[in-house]
Motif scaffolding. Structure first.
Motif, short mmCIF file in Angstrom:
data_model
loop_
_atom_site.label_atom_id
_atom_site.label_comp_id
_atom_site.label_asym_id
_atom_site.label_seq_id
_atom_site.Cartn_x
_atom_site.Cartn_y
_atom_site.Cartn_z
N ALA A 218 0.83 -1.21 0.00
CA ALA A 218 0.00 0.00 0.00
C ALA A 218 0.86 1.26 0.00
O ALA A 218 0.58 2.22 -0.74
N ASP A 219 1.90 1.25 0.82
CA ASP A 219 2.78 2.43 0.88
C ASP A 219 3.42 2.70 -0.48
O ASP A 219 3.55 3.86 -0.89
N GLU A 220 3.85 1.64 -1.15
CA GLU A 220 4.42 1.83 -2.49
C GLU A 220 3.38 2.41 -3.45
O GLU A 220 3.68 3.32 -4.24
N ALA A 227 3.12 10.61 -6.96
CA ALA A 227 3.96 11.04 -8.09
C ALA A 227 3.10 11.37 -9.31
O ALA A 227 3.48 12.20 -10.14
N LYS A 228 1.94 10.73 -9.39
CA LYS A 228 1.04 10.97 -10.53
C LYS A 228 0.00 12.05 -10.21
O LYS A 228 -0.93 12.28 -11.01
N GLY A 229 0.11 12.67 -9.04
CA GLY A 229 -0.80 13.77 -8.71
C GLY A 229 -2.09 13.34 -8.04
O GLY A 229 -3.02 14.13 -7.89
N ILE A 230 -2.16 12.06 -7.63
CA ILE A 230 -3.35 11.56 -6.93
C ILE A 230 -3.01 11.48 -5.45
O ILE A 230 -2.11 10.75 -5.05
N VAL A 231 -3.71 12.25 -4.64
CA VAL A 231 -3.41 12.29 -3.21
C VAL A 231 -4.29 11.31 -2.46
O VAL A 231 -5.52 11.41 -2.48
N LEU A 232 -3.66 10.35 -1.83
CA LEU A 232 -4.37 9.38 -0.99
C LEU A 232 -3.91 9.57 0.45
O LEU A 232 -2.75 9.85 0.70
N ASP A 233 -4.83 9.41 1.38
CA ASP A 233 -4.50 9.57 2.79
C ASP A 233 -3.98 8.23 3.33
O ASP A 233 -4.73 7.26 3.43
N PRO A 234 -2.69 8.17 3.68
CA PRO A 234 -2.11 6.88 4.10
C PRO A 234 -2.87 6.21 5.25
O PRO A 234 -3.09 5.00 5.22
N ALA A 235 -3.26 6.99 6.25
CA ALA A 235 -3.95 6.39 7.39
C ALA A 235 -5.29 5.80 6.96
O ALA A 235 -5.68 4.70 7.38
N ASP A 236 -5.99 6.53 6.10
CA ASP A 236 -7.29 6.06 5.59
C ASP A 236 -7.10 4.78 4.77
O ASP A 236 -7.85 3.82 4.92
N ILE A 237 -6.07 4.78 3.92
CA ILE A 237 -5.81 3.60 3.07
C ILE A 237 -5.49 2.38 3.92
O ILE A 237 -6.03 1.29 3.72
N VAL A 241 -7.50 -1.13 4.07
CA VAL A 241 -6.86 -2.42 3.80
C VAL A 241 -7.18 -3.40 4.92
O VAL A 241 -7.58 -4.55 4.68
N LEU A 242 -7.05 -2.93 6.15
CA LEU A 242 -7.27 -3.81 7.31
C LEU A 242 -8.73 -4.22 7.47
O LEU A 242 -9.02 -5.26 8.04
N LYS A 243 -9.64 -3.39 6.95
CA LYS A 243 -11.06 -3.70 7.09
C LYS A 243 -11.61 -4.56 5.95
O LYS A 243 -12.68 -5.16 6.07
N LEU A 244 -10.87 -4.61 4.83
CA LEU A 244 -11.39 -5.35 3.68
C LEU A 244 -11.48 -6.85 3.97
O LEU A 244 -12.49 -7.50 3.64
#
Lengths: 304, 304
Positions: A218-220, A227-237, A241-244
Motif C-alpha cells: 500500500a505504501d508503495e 507522483a502521478k498527482g493523486i493524493v491518498l490519505d495513508p492512514a485512511d488507506i 486495507v485492514l477492514k477489507l
C-alpha cells in the motif's frame, strides 16, 4: 431509460451487474464466450447472491455486432482485453451510444482514449463474485459502484438511478480517480497474496506477515499515486486495507480464480501497473514488482 | 575409519550422503520414518544419480537408540527439527562420538550449542535431490560439501577423505561461515520463488522479474550478514545467484517439494531467518519478509 444495454465480457462482473439489471427488467444482452452463452441460452443465468438464488432470463450471444442496437455498452472484459474489446465494440456502436468501463485498474479509460480517441465513462465496481461454472454467478460480497467523469450530470444520474433501482447502489463522484486508486491499492494488497498462497482474504488479514506485506504494498502504491498527482490519505488507506479482509473473509481474488482456471490474470494492471509507473516516476516499488513477477511466472504453470 | 555412522533424518540429504557412503562400504545406518525404513529394508535404497542408477543395501530403522553404536552421526533433519533431533540423538550418543550438521541455514550448530551445550561440526552441503517415493533418491545436481569449525585438523581430514573417497568432494575451509552464508543467499534467492511459482531454477533465471527479485533478496541478505560481521562480496554473490539457475535448470527447491507434499518447509531458517535477524539488527528486509510470509501461508493450504 436505455433501450438496449450490451454487456461486453461475460465474466463475474458482467454477470453480476448485467444480470441484476436484466432481473429488474432492463433490456440486457450479454456478449461473451461460447460456453457461457450456451449455458445461458439453455438454462438462463443463475445468480446465487448473499440474499437470493434465482435464474434470470437474459439474451446472450458471442456476436459482437449486436452492439449496433445498444445505446449503453458496459465494458466488463479483463484489463488484458480492454483496448481490443473496446475497439471491436466501437466498430459497431452507434455514434450516440455510451460506454462505461467497469473494470479493475485505473487506466482503462485513458488507454481507450489514447488508442481509439473515444471517451468512456469510468466506474469503480465493488463486487466479490466468481463464475464457478458456465452460466452461474456466485456472489460473495458488496455489489455497488461509483461513476464519474466529464459527462453530462443528467446522463450520470440516469445511469446511477438505473443501477440503484436494480439493487446496486451507484454513487456519482467528483473524486472518482481517488476512489479508483483506493480500489487499486486494495487489489494490490490482496489479489496477488491470495493467488500465491491460496488463502482467503480472512486468512490473509489474520496473519501478521501478510498484513506487513499489505502495508508495504500500500505504501508503495500511495507513493506512486502521489507522483502521478493523486493524493491518498495513508492512514485512511491502511484502515481500509485492514477492514477489507474482515468484510470479505471467504473471498478469493480474481487473480486466484484466474490462476486456478489456468487463465492469464490482470496482474499487469494491478501490481504490474504500480511497478511500471514506479519505474517511470522513479518511485521504488520492490514488493509490487515482486508480486507482479511471481504471479506472471505462476501464469506459465498448470493450475494449482 | 569410523566404525559406525548413523544418519539421523532420512530425506534427500541423508539418502544422498549416507547412501553414497554405504555404497562405498561404510557402515551406515539410516534413521528415519516408517515408510522410508520399510521401503529400504524391503528393496534397498534406490539411488538415481546423474551418472548411475543403483540399489544400495543399507541398514535402516526408526529407532533412534541405535545411535549408541555410532562414532559419527550425520544430522540431516529439516531445520525445524534441528534441536529436537539433536537432543534425542545426544541422549544415546557415546561421549566421544562426533556429530555433523548437514543442514540448510547458518545457525544449526549455534542453536544446538545454545540448547544442548554440545559442539557439532558444521557442513555446507551442496546437493539437488528429491525423494519422489519412499526409499528412492533422485539426484539432479552437485553433491559436494564443505566442513569446518574448531575441531582437530586430523578429524576434519579424516571426514573429508571419507566423503571424497565415496565420490563426494569435501573441502575443509576456514571460511565456512562465509560459505554457509553464501549458500543461504542462494536459498533465499531461489527457494521461495520456486515454491510460490512452481517454476524450475532454469525458468526463474530466464525471467527478468524473478532475477530482479533475486537481486533484491540477495542485497537484503548481504546487508544482514554484514550486520552480523559476515562479509560477503556483493558482486561475487550476484554472479553466483545468476549462475545457479543455468547450472541446475531442472531443479525445484526443497521448499517447493515440501509444499507439494503438504509438509512444513524450512522457510523459517531461510528467508524467515533473514527477516528475523534483519529486525534484530535494524536492517530492512521487506522482500525476504514477504517471501517468508507467503510460504508460511502456503503451508497452511493443500498441496499445489
Amino acid at each position: 431509460m436505455f433501450k438496449n444495454i450490451a454487456v461486453v465480457g461475460a465474466g463475474a462482473v458482467g454477470f453480476y451487474y448485467g444480470g441484476l439489471l436484466a432481473r429488474n427488467g432492463e433490456p440486457v444482452t450479454l456478449i461473451g464466450r461460447q460456453a457461457n452463452v450456451d449455458a445461458i441460452n439453455k438454462n438462463g443465468l443463475f445468480l446465487e447472491t448473499a440474499s437470493f438464488k434465482e435464474t434470470v432470463r437474459v439474451n446472450a450471444t458471442t456476436d459482437m455486432s449486436v452492439v449496433k442496437d445498444a445505446d449503453l455498452v458496459l465494458l466488463c472484459v479483463k484489463t488484458l482485453d480492454t483496448v481490443s474489446a473496446a475497439r471491436e465494440a466501437r466498430a459497431f456502436m452507434r455514434p450516440d451510444a455510451i460506454m462505461i468501463s467497469m473494470q479493475n485498474g485505473v487506466d482503462n479509460a485513458e488507454r481507450i482514449k489514447e488508442e481509439l480517441d473515444f471517451d468512456v465513462i469510468s466506474a469503480a465496481v465493488y463486487v466479490a463474485a466468481a463464475v464457478p461454472q458456465p452460466g452461474v454467478l456466485k456472489h460473495t460480497g458488496r455489489g455497488d459502484l461509483v461513476i464519474g467523469g466529464d459527462f453530462p450530470e443528467t446522463l450520470l444520474k440516469q445511469i446511477a438511478e438505473m443501477f440503484a433501482t436494480a439493487g446496486m447502489p451507484c454513487a456519482i463522484s467528483a473524486a472518482l480517480p481517488q476512489q479508483m486508486w483506493t480500489k487499486l491499492v486494495m487489489n494490490c494488497a490482496y489479489n496477488a497474496q491470495c493467488a500465491l498462497t491460496a488463502c482467503s482474504y480472512g486468512t490473509l488479514v489474520s496473519d501478521p506477515g501478510a498484513i506487513q506485506n499489505m502495508m508495504t504494498l500500500a505504501d508503495e502504491c500511495i507513493a506512486v499515486a502521489k507522483a502521478k498527482g493523486i493524493v491518498l490519505d495513508p492512514a485512511d488507506i491502511r484502515d481500509r486495507v485492514l477492514k477489507l479482509g474482515p468484510a470479505m473473509p471467504t473471498t478469493f481474488s480474481s487473480t486466484y480464480q484466474d490462476l486456478a482456471k489456468g487463465k492469464l490474470t490482470e496482474i499487469d494492471s494491478l501490481n504490474g501497473y504500480i511497478a511500471e509507473q514506479g519505474k517511470r516516476y522513479g518511485v521504488p516499488t520492490p514488493l509490487n514488482a515482486a508480486m507482479h513477477a511471481l504471479v506472471r511466472l505462476r501464469e506459465t504453470r498448470k493450475p494449482a
